[in-house]
Design a protein around this motif. Structure first.
Motif, short mmCIF file in Angstrom:
data_model
loop_
_atom_site.label_atom_id
_atom_site.label_comp_id
_atom_site.label_asym_id
_atom_site.label_seq_id
_atom_site.Cartn_x
_atom_site.Cartn_y
_atom_site.Cartn_z
N LEU A 28 11.06 17.55 -41.45
CA LEU A 28 10.66 17.82 -42.83
C LEU A 28 11.70 17.30 -43.82
CD1 LEU A 28 8.58 19.12 -44.72
CD2 LEU A 28 9.88 21.25 -44.55
N LEU A 29 12.98 17.59 -43.54
CA LEU A 29 14.04 17.10 -44.42
C LEU A 29 14.19 15.59 -44.31
CD1 LEU A 29 16.26 17.77 -46.43
CD2 LEU A 29 17.80 18.23 -44.50
N ALA A 30 14.05 15.05 -43.10
CA ALA A 30 14.13 13.60 -42.92
C ALA A 30 13.03 12.89 -43.70
CB ALA A 30 14.03 13.26 -41.44
N ASN A 31 11.84 13.48 -43.73
CA ASN A 31 10.74 12.89 -44.50
C ASN A 31 11.05 12.90 -46.00
OD1 ASN A 31 9.15 12.24 -42.33
ND2 ASN A 31 7.95 14.13 -42.40
N LYS A 32 11.61 14.00 -46.47
CA LYS A 32 11.97 14.10 -47.88
C LYS A 32 12.99 13.03 -48.26
CE LYS A 32 12.38 16.04 -52.00
NZ LYS A 32 11.30 16.06 -53.00
N MET A 33 13.98 12.82 -47.40
CA MET A 33 15.01 11.83 -47.67
C MET A 33 14.46 10.41 -47.51
SD MET A 33 18.25 13.70 -45.81
CE MET A 33 19.47 12.56 -46.48
N ALA A 34 13.56 10.20 -46.53
CA ALA A 34 12.97 8.88 -46.34
C ALA A 34 12.14 8.47 -47.55
CB ALA A 34 12.10 8.89 -45.08
N ILE A 35 11.41 9.42 -48.12
CA ILE A 35 10.61 9.11 -49.32
C ILE A 35 11.52 8.82 -50.51
CG2 ILE A 35 8.96 10.08 -50.96
CD1 ILE A 35 7.73 11.63 -48.65
N VAL A 100 11.71 20.80 -51.10
CA VAL A 100 11.42 21.16 -49.71
C VAL A 100 10.98 22.61 -49.59
CG1 VAL A 100 12.46 21.45 -47.43
CG2 VAL A 100 12.96 19.40 -48.77
N GLU A 101 11.63 23.51 -50.35
CA GLU A 101 11.30 24.93 -50.24
C GLU A 101 9.85 25.23 -50.62
OE1 GLU A 101 15.67 24.60 -50.54
OE2 GLU A 101 14.03 23.83 -51.75
N THR A 102 9.31 24.50 -51.59
CA THR A 102 7.92 24.71 -52.00
C THR A 102 6.98 24.43 -50.84
OG1 THR A 102 8.42 24.10 -54.29
CG2 THR A 102 6.11 24.01 -53.61
N VAL A 103 7.22 23.33 -50.15
CA VAL A 103 6.38 22.98 -48.99
C VAL A 103 6.53 24.02 -47.89
CG1 VAL A 103 5.93 21.24 -47.22
CG2 VAL A 103 6.53 20.52 -49.55
N ILE A 104 7.75 24.50 -47.67
CA ILE A 104 7.99 25.49 -46.62
C ILE A 104 7.25 26.79 -46.92
CG2 ILE A 104 9.75 26.98 -45.60
CD1 ILE A 104 11.71 24.67 -45.77
N ARG A 107 3.65 26.36 -46.25
CA ARG A 107 3.52 26.26 -44.79
C ARG A 107 3.64 27.63 -44.15
NH1 ARG A 107 3.07 25.45 -39.97
NH2 ARG A 107 3.73 23.64 -38.77
N ALA A 108 4.49 28.49 -44.73
CA ALA A 108 4.71 29.83 -44.18
C ALA A 108 3.46 30.69 -44.28
CB ALA A 108 5.87 30.51 -44.90
N CYS A 109 2.58 30.39 -45.21
CA CYS A 109 1.37 31.19 -45.39
C CYS A 109 0.22 30.75 -44.47
CB CYS A 109 0.90 31.11 -46.83
SG CYS A 109 2.02 31.91 -48.01
N PHE A 284 17.46 32.58 -55.88
CA PHE A 284 16.39 33.55 -55.66
C PHE A 284 15.23 32.92 -54.90
CE2 PHE A 284 12.52 35.87 -56.83
CZ PHE A 284 12.89 37.17 -56.49
N GLY A 285 14.96 31.66 -55.20
CA GLY A 285 13.90 30.96 -54.49
C GLY A 285 14.21 30.81 -53.02
N ILE A 286 15.48 30.50 -52.71
CA ILE A 286 15.90 30.37 -51.32
C ILE A 286 15.82 31.73 -50.62
CG2 ILE A 286 17.86 29.86 -49.81
CD1 ILE A 286 18.68 27.70 -51.80
N PHE A 287 16.15 32.80 -51.35
CA PHE A 287 16.01 34.15 -50.79
C PHE A 287 14.55 34.43 -50.43
CE2 PHE A 287 14.57 38.45 -51.90
CZ PHE A 287 15.18 39.18 -50.88
N ALA A 288 13.64 34.05 -51.31
CA ALA A 288 12.22 34.27 -51.06
C ALA A 288 11.76 33.49 -49.84
CB ALA A 288 11.39 33.88 -52.28
N VAL A 289 12.26 32.26 -49.69
CA VAL A 289 11.92 31.45 -48.51
C VAL A 289 12.42 32.13 -47.25
CG1 VAL A 289 12.28 29.25 -47.35
CG2 VAL A 289 11.92 29.29 -49.81
N CYS A 290 13.66 32.62 -47.29
CA CYS A 290 14.24 33.31 -46.12
C CYS A 290 13.47 34.58 -45.78
CB CYS A 290 15.71 33.62 -46.38
SG CYS A 290 16.78 32.16 -46.42
#
Length: 342
Positions: A28-35, A100-104, A107-109, A284-290
């Motif tokens: 996922l991170l590799a795709n973000k960086m590749a784009i 990346v966090e938005t996609v995660i 995906r989590a849902c 806070f967004g990263i906390f929500a992802v975690c």
């Protein structure tokens, strides 16, 4: 392919999950960086699919068993290929336009939607109370994330267009892919990888071509630095490996469990994204992802309803005529006379 869910040992399941998790979390991170280095989602996706197909053909050429093309199997995979290509493309578009966090989070849902589909269409029990609470916390974490996302505040739901489409497609892909593992007989795990990638080459090429992405292909490639080329190659290798580990893992666990594995392993993605990339969410967004990812650890795979019936039948089989063993009336009788109610 044999039904791996029935024959795999806990050790083999664990190794498959570990391999898939490592590939999924880094890709996922590799795709973000590749784009970032090659700002054309369809071309990046086409390169990964082509690389994977060629890699599997090489594996077959050196003598490793790989299922070859058969018309009936190709027809069975046709619908999945359309969903697969669309899901990859929308995932890339979502990564290009969101962090990346938005996609995660979206995906989590997906396990919530997949568990419902499994119940109605794939003979799987509904999640237990513990698993339902786990999925509910995932949804709460997703809500917290959306409330903290500046993109939503600035542009409203339109900022989530691509990631919402991706959510729908990945949900269908996860359940339909699980169906293929039991309905289409393959002799090796590399078989689905070959079918999936080889048959996706033309659709992805046409998608890129009709969008005009190949018109600027040469200038874009000339501008990619060495580091960008390394990232692109790494994403192609990871894409090939996730194909193998993904189909292996998908055959061993339920569609919901497989989807959840793809969610929970994103802890590593979040960590790498914060350490190596400046384009990430607020604290806070990263906390929500975690919170979303942590809830996934408490999920327990729901059993198949056919296994539940098999556990009941042997106790009473000697009392029931063979012709009536599968009748609705018999099933109801056995359930009402199960040992725990005596």
């Amino acid at each position: 392919m044999q039904r791996l869910e029935d024959t795999s040992t806990p050790f083999h399941v664990g190794m498959a999950i570990l391999g898939y998790s490592l590939c999924s979390s880094t890709l996922l991170l590799a795709n973000k960086m590749a784009i970032h280095y090659l700002p054309s989602p369809s071309i990046v996706s086409f390169a990964q699919i082509l690389f994977s197909a060629v890699a599997v053909l090489i594996i077959k050429a050196v003598g490793y068993p790989v299922d070859w093309f058969e018309w009936e199997k190709m027809k069975a995979y046709a619908i999945y290929i359309v969903i697969f290509v669309a899901a990859i493309y929308t995932n890339m578009k979502a990564l290009a336009l969101s962090n990346v966090e938005t996609v995660i989070v979206f995906r989590a849902c997906t396990p919530i939607a997949v568990s419902i589909i499994e119940y109605f269409f794939m003979d799987r029990e509904l999640p237990s109370l513990r698993s339902s609470i786990s999925l509910s916390v995932v949804a709460i974490g997703a809500l917290f994330y959306c409330l903290s996302d500046s993109q939503l505040a600035l542009h409203g739901l339109s900022s989530y267009t691509w990631v919402i489409i991706y959510f729908v497609l990945i949900t269908v892909e996860m359940t339909y892919g699980k169906k293929l593992t039991s309905s289409v007989k393959m002799e090796s795990v590399w078989g689905p990888v070959l079918y999936c990638n080889f048959l996706s080459i033309l659709p992805m090429f046409l998608l890129a071509y009709f969008q005009g992405d190949f018109e600027n292909f040469s200038p874009l490639m000339a501008q990619i630095p060495t580091s960008g080329m390394i990232v692109l190659i790494f994403s192609c290798v990871a894409g090939t490996l996730i194909g193998y580990t993904g189909w292996l893992c998908r055959g061993m666990v339920s569609a919901t469990s497989f989807t959840l594995v793809g969610v929970v392993n994103k802890f590593l993605t979040v960590l790498l994204n914060v350490l190596a990339w400046e384009k990430h969410s607020t604290p806070f967004g990263i906390f929500a992802v975690c919170l979303c990812l942590s809830a996934g650890f408490f999920y327990q795979q729901a059993p198949r309803r056919d296994l539940t019936r098999k556990e009941i039948l042997p106790t009473h089989a000697h009392l029931i005529p063979a012709a009536d063993i599968n009748s609705k009336e018999t099933t109801g009788l056995l359930q009402s006379e199960s040992p725990d109610k005596k």
